[in-house]
Design a protein around this motif. Structure first.
Motif, PDB file in Angstrom:
ATOM      1  N   LEU A   1      50.298  47.146  60.986  1.00  0.00           N
ATOM      2  CA  LEU A   1      49.814  46.642  59.703  1.00  0.00           C
ATOM      3  C   LEU A   1      48.593  47.420  59.227  1.00  0.00           C
ATOM      4  O   LEU A   1      47.591  47.520  59.932  1.00  0.00           O
ATOM      5  CB  LEU A   1      49.459  45.158  59.844  1.00  0.00           C
ATOM      6  CG  LEU A   1      48.799  44.491  58.633  1.00  0.00           C
ATOM      7  CD1 LEU A   1      49.739  44.480  57.435  1.00  0.00           C
ATOM      8  CD2 LEU A   1      48.370  43.059  58.997  1.00  0.00           C
ATOM      9  N   ALA A   2      48.700  47.942  58.007  1.00  0.00           N
ATOM     10  CA  ALA A   2      47.577  48.653  57.396  1.00  0.00           C
ATOM     11  C   ALA A   2      47.188  47.968  56.095  1.00  0.00           C
ATOM     12  O   ALA A   2      48.055  47.627  55.288  1.00  0.00           O
ATOM     13  CB  ALA A   2      47.972  50.108  57.113  1.00  0.00           C
ATOM     14  N   THR A   3      45.902  47.758  55.897  1.00  0.00           N
ATOM     15  CA  THR A   3      45.423  47.260  54.616  1.00  0.00           C
ATOM     16  C   THR A   3      44.157  48.031  54.246  1.00  0.00           C
ATOM     17  O   THR A   3      43.734  48.936  54.972  1.00  0.00           O
ATOM     18  CB  THR A   3      45.202  45.735  54.620  1.00  0.00           C
ATOM     19  OG1 THR A   3      45.010  45.275  53.270  1.00  0.00           O
ATOM     20  CG2 THR A   3      44.009  45.333  55.468  1.00  0.00           C
ATOM     21  N   LYS A   4      43.578  47.697  53.099  1.00  0.00           N
ATOM     22  CA  LYS A   4      42.481  48.497  52.580  1.00  0.00           C
ATOM     23  C   LYS A   4      41.347  47.621  52.058  1.00  0.00           C
ATOM     24  O   LYS A   4      41.558  46.461  51.684  1.00  0.00           O
ATOM     25  CB  LYS A   4      42.964  49.400  51.439  1.00  0.00           C
ATOM     26  CG  LYS A   4      44.182  50.245  51.772  1.00  0.00           C
ATOM     27  CD  LYS A   4      44.568  51.132  50.614  1.00  0.00           C
ATOM     28  CE  LYS A   4      45.949  51.725  50.815  1.00  0.00           C
ATOM     29  NZ  LYS A   4      47.015  50.733  50.531  1.00  0.00           N
ATOM     30  N   VAL A   5      40.167  48.236  51.989  1.00  0.00           N
ATOM     31  CA  VAL A   5      38.959  47.596  51.469  1.00  0.00           C
ATOM     32  C   VAL A   5      38.273  48.554  50.506  1.00  0.00           C
ATOM     33  O   VAL A   5      38.265  49.757  50.719  1.00  0.00           O
ATOM     34  CB  VAL A   5      37.999  47.222  52.620  1.00  0.00           C
ATOM     35  CG1 VAL A   5      37.634  48.439  53.465  1.00  0.00           C
ATOM     36  CG2 VAL A   5      36.735  46.559  52.094  1.00  0.00           C
ATOM     37  N   TYR A   6      37.737  48.056  49.443  1.00  0.00           N
ATOM     38  CA  TYR A   6      36.879  48.769  48.494  1.00  0.00           C
ATOM     39  C   TYR A   6      36.797  48.009  47.181  1.00  0.00           C
ATOM     40  O   TYR A   6      35.722  47.765  46.666  1.00  0.00           O
ATOM     41  CB  TYR A   6      37.370  50.205  48.215  1.00  0.00           C
ATOM     42  CG  TYR A   6      36.451  50.960  47.262  1.00  0.00           C
ATOM     43  CD1 TYR A   6      35.364  51.661  47.753  1.00  0.00           C
ATOM     44  CD2 TYR A   6      36.665  50.949  45.886  1.00  0.00           C
ATOM     45  CE1 TYR A   6      34.501  52.341  46.892  1.00  0.00           C
ATOM     46  CE2 TYR A   6      35.816  51.629  45.015  1.00  0.00           C
ATOM     47  CZ  TYR A   6      34.736  52.322  45.519  1.00  0.00           C
ATOM     48  OH  TYR A   6      33.896  52.980  44.674  1.00  0.00           O
ATOM     49  N   GLY A   7      37.961  47.644  46.598  1.00  0.00           N
ATOM     50  CA  GLY A   7      37.981  47.039  45.276  1.00  0.00           C
ATOM     51  C   GLY A   7      37.258  45.703  45.220  1.00  0.00           C
ATOM     52  O   GLY A   7      37.103  45.000  46.225  1.00  0.00           O
ATOM     53  N   ASN A   8      36.808  45.354  44.016  1.00  0.00           N
ATOM     54  CA  ASN A   8      36.075  44.105  43.825  1.00  0.00           C
ATOM     55  C   ASN A   8      37.000  42.911  43.992  1.00  0.00           C
ATOM     56  O   ASN A   8      38.056  42.825  43.373  1.00  0.00           O
ATOM     57  CB  ASN A   8      35.439  44.077  42.433  1.00  0.00           C
ATOM     58  CG  ASN A   8      34.413  42.959  42.303  1.00  0.00           C
ATOM     59  OD1 ASN A   8      34.756  41.790  42.250  1.00  0.00           O
ATOM     60  ND2 ASN A   8      33.145  43.341  42.261  1.00  0.00           N
ATOM     61  N   MET A   9      36.604  41.993  44.845  1.00  0.00           N
ATOM     62  CA  MET A   9      37.409  40.806  45.127  1.00  0.00           C
ATOM     63  C   MET A   9      36.689  39.529  44.716  1.00  0.00           C
ATOM     64  O   MET A   9      36.972  38.454  45.230  1.00  0.00           O
ATOM     65  CB  MET A   9      37.767  40.758  46.619  1.00  0.00           C
ATOM     66  CG  MET A   9      38.680  41.873  47.071  1.00  0.00           C
ATOM     67  SD  MET A   9      40.313  41.812  46.309  1.00  0.00           S
ATOM     68  CE  MET A   9      41.000  40.348  47.110  1.00  0.00           C
ATOM     69  N   GLY A  10      35.748  39.647  43.780  1.00  0.00           N
ATOM     70  CA  GLY A  10      35.043  38.469  43.296  1.00  0.00           C
ATOM     71  C   GLY A  10      36.006  37.445  42.719  1.00  0.00           C
ATOM     72  O   GLY A  10      37.012  37.789  42.092  1.00  0.00           O
ATOM     73  N   ALA A  11      35.718  36.174  42.923  1.00  0.00           N
ATOM     74  CA  ALA A  11      36.600  35.094  42.482  1.00  0.00           C
ATOM     75  C   ALA A  11      36.703  35.054  40.966  1.00  0.00           C
ATOM     76  O   ALA A  11      35.716  35.284  40.252  1.00  0.00           O
ATOM     77  CB  ALA A  11      36.094  33.751  43.015  1.00  0.00           C
ATOM     78  N   ASP A  12      37.918  34.754  40.485  1.00  0.00           N
ATOM     79  CA  ASP A  12      38.169  34.547  39.051  1.00  0.00           C
ATOM     80  C   ASP A  12      37.746  35.743  38.204  1.00  0.00           C
ATOM     81  O   ASP A  12      37.276  35.597  37.067  1.00  0.00           O
ATOM     82  CB  ASP A  12      37.441  33.284  38.554  1.00  0.00           C
ATOM     83  CG  ASP A  12      37.873  32.040  39.308  1.00  0.00           C
ATOM     84  OD1 ASP A  12      39.078  31.922  39.582  1.00  0.00           O
ATOM     85  OD2 ASP A  12      37.011  31.221  39.624  1.00  0.00           O
ATOM     86  N   GLY A  13      37.900  36.931  38.773  1.00  0.00           N
ATOM     87  CA  GLY A  13      37.586  38.141  38.029  1.00  0.00           C
ATOM     88  C   GLY A  13      36.099  38.405  37.867  1.00  0.00           C
ATOM     89  O   GLY A  13      35.698  39.321  37.148  1.00  0.00           O
ATOM     90  N   GLU A  14      35.282  37.615  38.530  1.00  0.00           N
ATOM     91  CA  GLU A  14      33.837  37.772  38.412  1.00  0.00           C
ATOM     92  C   GLU A  14      33.375  39.024  39.150  1.00  0.00           C
ATOM     93  O   GLU A  14      33.759  39.267  40.295  1.00  0.00           O
ATOM     94  CB  GLU A  14      33.137  36.549  39.001  1.00  0.00           C
ATOM     95  CG  GLU A  14      31.624  36.573  38.900  1.00  0.00           C
ATOM     96  CD  GLU A  14      30.990  35.347  39.533  1.00  0.00           C
ATOM     97  OE1 GLU A  14      29.970  34.890  39.009  1.00  0.00           O
ATOM     98  OE2 GLU A  14      31.522  34.858  40.547  1.00  0.00           O
ATOM     99  N   VAL A  15      32.602  39.845  38.482  1.00  0.00           N
ATOM    100  CA  VAL A  15      32.021  41.025  39.112  1.00  0.00           C
ATOM    101  C   VAL A  15      30.629  40.660  39.598  1.00  0.00           C
ATOM    102  O   VAL A  15      29.749  40.331  38.808  1.00  0.00           O
ATOM    103  CB  VAL A  15      31.959  42.206  38.123  1.00  0.00           C
ATOM    104  CG1 VAL A  15      31.302  43.403  38.794  1.00  0.00           C
ATOM    105  CG2 VAL A  15      33.358  42.566  37.643  1.00  0.00           C
ATOM    106  N   TRP A  16      30.447  40.704  40.907  1.00  0.00           N
ATOM    107  CA  TRP A  16      29.193  40.265  41.500  1.00  0.00           C
ATOM    108  C   TRP A  16      28.789  41.264  42.569  1.00  0.00           C
ATOM    109  O   TRP A  16      29.639  41.812  43.270  1.00  0.00           O
ATOM    110  CB  TRP A  16      29.368  38.870  42.112  1.00  0.00           C
ATOM    111  CG  TRP A  16      28.073  38.187  42.469  1.00  0.00           C
ATOM    112  CD1 TRP A  16      27.580  37.982  43.726  1.00  0.00           C
ATOM    113  CD2 TRP A  16      27.114  37.636  41.563  1.00  0.00           C
ATOM    114  NE1 TRP A  16      26.371  37.340  43.660  1.00  0.00           N
ATOM    115  CE2 TRP A  16      26.057  37.110  42.345  1.00  0.00           C
ATOM    116  CE3 TRP A  16      27.034  37.542  40.171  1.00  0.00           C
ATOM    117  CZ2 TRP A  16      24.938  36.504  41.792  1.00  0.00           C
ATOM    118  CZ3 TRP A  16      25.921  36.940  39.616  1.00  0.00           C
ATOM    119  CH2 TRP A  16      24.901  36.425  40.424  1.00  0.00           C
TER     120      TRP A  16
END
Length: 332
Positions: A82-97
């Motif tokens: 299993l491969a997955t990735k990290v970097y993109g914004n995952m703030g809830a409800d589209g919130e950029v925090w």
């Protein structure tokens, strides 16, 4: 199915990588499960996803679909790399925090725990940096990764969309710490887009990284786009704007027409040849295929068994000229 080592590791992976980006946005959960079952039955053991897949307000949905498939049991998780990735914004409800994206130690810690929950597993085999973070030093990134390895949450780290010098910088920093460093690079690479041959692939080979090409059909351009257009099925599908309107460019159209004409003479299917060509390339572990249907998966599986003659490979080079490694690519 054929298998190979992932870069310099002892990990054995299939030469076709199942990409899951369409699971959720274009393929519902039931059909996604059916595709994963079919892939595993065919011997495909390498599955790739990312925390942002699902996109927009549904980001994380793809990992949830993979997780619900694992929950069915039957050895699914144990048989899957299993491969997955990290970097993109995952703030809830589209919130950029702040600190909900990129590769700070804080976000890596937060993101891996969230992915583990969605994926319904207690470890990730290959944790990939989805993009370069120009603001976080590699020592901080490797400190975070070393902790995750010690905790048993991840086994290996890989990169995606990194330049050759980023790969060198990353693995030199890891070596100073006594860490394993990057073991794979996931990059844009196909017959129509060969710039990775200049520096990315040479760097990956030098540092022992397996190369995992994404978009092997270049957004559908190499999958019989001209023929489909003529038959009323549309040309290359839009993929982030990369192939949108490509056939309107006369030079690109001429290339694709020559490509399809060549393969017609050999009785071969364009999409399968594009995948098979990547399997002949030095350093390539396996291309990522992102089927929306089981039929598309079947086509990808046939590519593994397809042997391309040297004559055909030379003809493909004439249509899609190689860049070659740097500095010879642009100097003497």
């Amino acid at each position: 199915m054929e298998y190979t080592q992932l870069g310099r590791t002892g990990l054995k992976v299939s030469r076709i990588v199942l990409g899951t980006m369409n699971f959720g946005p274009q393929t519902d959960e039931t059909d996604s499960h059916a595709i994963m079952d079919a892939a595993l039955d065919a011997g495909v053991n390498f599955f790739d996803t990312a925390n942002v897949y699902g996109w927009g307000e549904n980001k994380g949905r793809t990992e949830e679909i993979v997780g619900s498939w694992f929950a069915q049991g039957g050895g699914r998780r144990d048989k899957t790399v299993l491969a997955t990735k990290v970097y993109g914004n995952m703030g809830a409800d589209g919130e950029v925090w702040p600190n909900h994206d990129r590769l700070s130690a804080l976000n890596i810690r937060r993101a891996v725990d969230a992915s583990l929950k969605r994926l319904n597993t207690d470890y990730i085999d290959l944790y990939q940096f989805h993009h370069v973070d120009r603001h976080t030093p590699w020592d901080e990134i490797w400190q975070a990764i070393d902790v995750l390895v010690q905790q048993g949450k991840i086994l290996y780290a890989g990169s995606s969309n990194h330049a050759g010098w980023h790969i060198a910088q990353a693995n030199e920093a890891a070596a100073r710490r006594g860490s394993l460093g990057l073991v794979s690079e996931q990059c844009l690479y196909n017959l129509a887009e060969r710039r990775a041959e200049m520096e990315v692939i040479p760097a990956a080979e030098s540092y022992g990284l397996g190369v995992i090409p994404w978009s092997p059909l270049h957004g559908g351009l190499l999958g019989g786009a001209v023929r489909k257009e003529r038959e009323g099925g549309g040309g290359a599908r839009t993929n982030g704007g990369r192939s949108a309107g490509a056939l309107a460019n006369s030079a690109i159209r001429a290339q694709i027409e020559a490509y399809e004409d060549l393969l017609d003479k050999h009785g071969l299917r364009p999409g399968e040849v594009a995948l098979a060509w990547l399997l002949t390339r030095p350093g390539v572990t396996g291309p990522i295929v992102g089927p929306r249907t089981s039929g598309q998966l079947d086509s990808a599986l046939r590519a593994v068994e397809l042997e391309l003659s040297q004559e055909l490979l030379s003809a493909l080079d004439e249509i899609f000229p190689a860049t070659g490694p740097s500095p010879e690519a642009f100097a003497w």
